[in-house]
Design a protein around this motif. Sequence first.
Motif, PDB file in Angstrom:
ATOM      1  N   THR A  70      -1.283  11.582  -5.695  1.00  0.00           N
ATOM      2  CA  THR A  70      -2.548  11.336  -6.403  1.00  0.00           C
ATOM      3  C   THR A  70      -3.508  10.443  -5.625  1.00  0.00           C
ATOM      4  O   THR A  70      -4.605  10.179  -6.083  1.00  0.00           O
ATOM      5  N   GLY A  71      -3.107   9.948  -4.470  1.00  0.00           N
ATOM      6  CA  GLY A  71      -3.980   9.110  -3.657  1.00  0.00           C
ATOM      7  C   GLY A  71      -3.274   7.855  -3.187  1.00  0.00           C
ATOM      8  O   GLY A  71      -2.054   7.723  -3.275  1.00  0.00           O
ATOM      9  N   GLU A  72      -4.071   6.910  -2.698  1.00  0.00           N
ATOM     10  CA  GLU A  72      -3.533   5.660  -2.182  1.00  0.00           C
ATOM     11  C   GLU A  72      -3.623   4.588  -3.262  1.00  0.00           C
ATOM     12  O   GLU A  72      -4.627   4.471  -3.954  1.00  0.00           O
ATOM     13  N   HIS A  73      -2.551   3.797  -3.394  1.00  0.00           N
ATOM     14  CA  HIS A  73      -2.485   2.743  -4.399  1.00  0.00           C
ATOM     15  C   HIS A  73      -2.181   1.412  -3.723  1.00  0.00           C
ATOM     16  O   HIS A  73      -1.419   1.361  -2.767  1.00  0.00           O
ATOM     17  N   GLN A  74      -2.779   0.352  -4.279  1.00  0.00           N
ATOM     18  CA  GLN A  74      -2.461  -0.999  -3.827  1.00  0.00           C
ATOM     19  C   GLN A  74      -1.771  -1.684  -4.994  1.00  0.00           C
ATOM     20  O   GLN A  74      -2.342  -1.827  -6.067  1.00  0.00           O
TER      21      GLN A  74
ATOM     22  N   ARG B  73       0.865  -1.192   0.000  1.00  0.00           N
ATOM     23  CA  ARG B  73       0.000   0.000   0.000  1.00  0.00           C
ATOM     24  C   ARG B  73       0.892   1.230   0.000  1.00  0.00           C
ATOM     25  O   ARG B  73       1.789   1.352   0.822  1.00  0.00           O
TER      26      ARG B  73
ATOM     27  N   SER C  41       1.005   5.570  -0.433  1.00  0.00           N
ATOM     28  CA  SER C  41       0.326   6.865  -0.456  1.00  0.00           C
ATOM     29  C   SER C  41       1.153   7.823  -1.301  1.00  0.00           C
ATOM     30  O   SER C  41       2.320   8.065  -1.001  1.00  0.00           O
ATOM     31  N   THR C  42       0.531   8.366  -2.363  1.00  0.00           N
ATOM     32  CA  THR C  42       1.218   9.308  -3.248  1.00  0.00           C
ATOM     33  C   THR C  42       0.417  10.601  -3.308  1.00  0.00           C
ATOM     34  O   THR C  42      -0.662  10.708  -2.712  1.00  0.00           O
TER      35      THR C  42
END
Length: 187
Positions: free
Chosen positions: A43-47, A38, A40-41
């Motif tokens: 642009t949002g959170e990515h999995q 997981r 956090s960037t």
Amino acid sequence: MTKLKLDRPKADSTAFSLEGRFLGFASAPDDSKPKYLRLSTATGEHQIKLAKELRPLLYDSLVPGAWVEVSGFQKLDSKQGILKLKANQVVSKSAKASPRSSLPAIKPACILICQKSDCCKRGSRQVAEALETELRDRGLQDQVTVKATGCMKRCKEGANLVMPDKTRYSRVRPEKASALLDKLHQS
């Protein structure tokens, strides 16, 4: 710095690269083993699914809050209409990345000040407050702490304190806090 690179692009996938804070690992709903990272960037959170070869290496080396750069390949799942990301490289950009290789935290210097009754009657609480205020004003609150102690056996000469260099001071008054810290800074 943790770095492992594996190159296995699929024919219908494109490359991606993301940088952000590592939040932790995640597993698929039907699986108990974590397979995802997981992130956090801006642009949002990515999995992001991890390549099998990466998983055991990263479980031991990444800690939440570490700054990482993840690259790999992305593919649009036409059935679900979502973009799937698979990492084949994770590079730690943070000093916090590996608990084994990180240096121990530097312990702040400590000023000991007696807080027993005789010293308190002679103003040791006010001296401690003055020292803390002066440290805060100088931006040194993370480098030097003021710690209350028990009796220093010079009760009639209070307020008593011991500086980080082990120098003892007696009959200290709050207005002398600045001068004491000047001496600390010189040593």
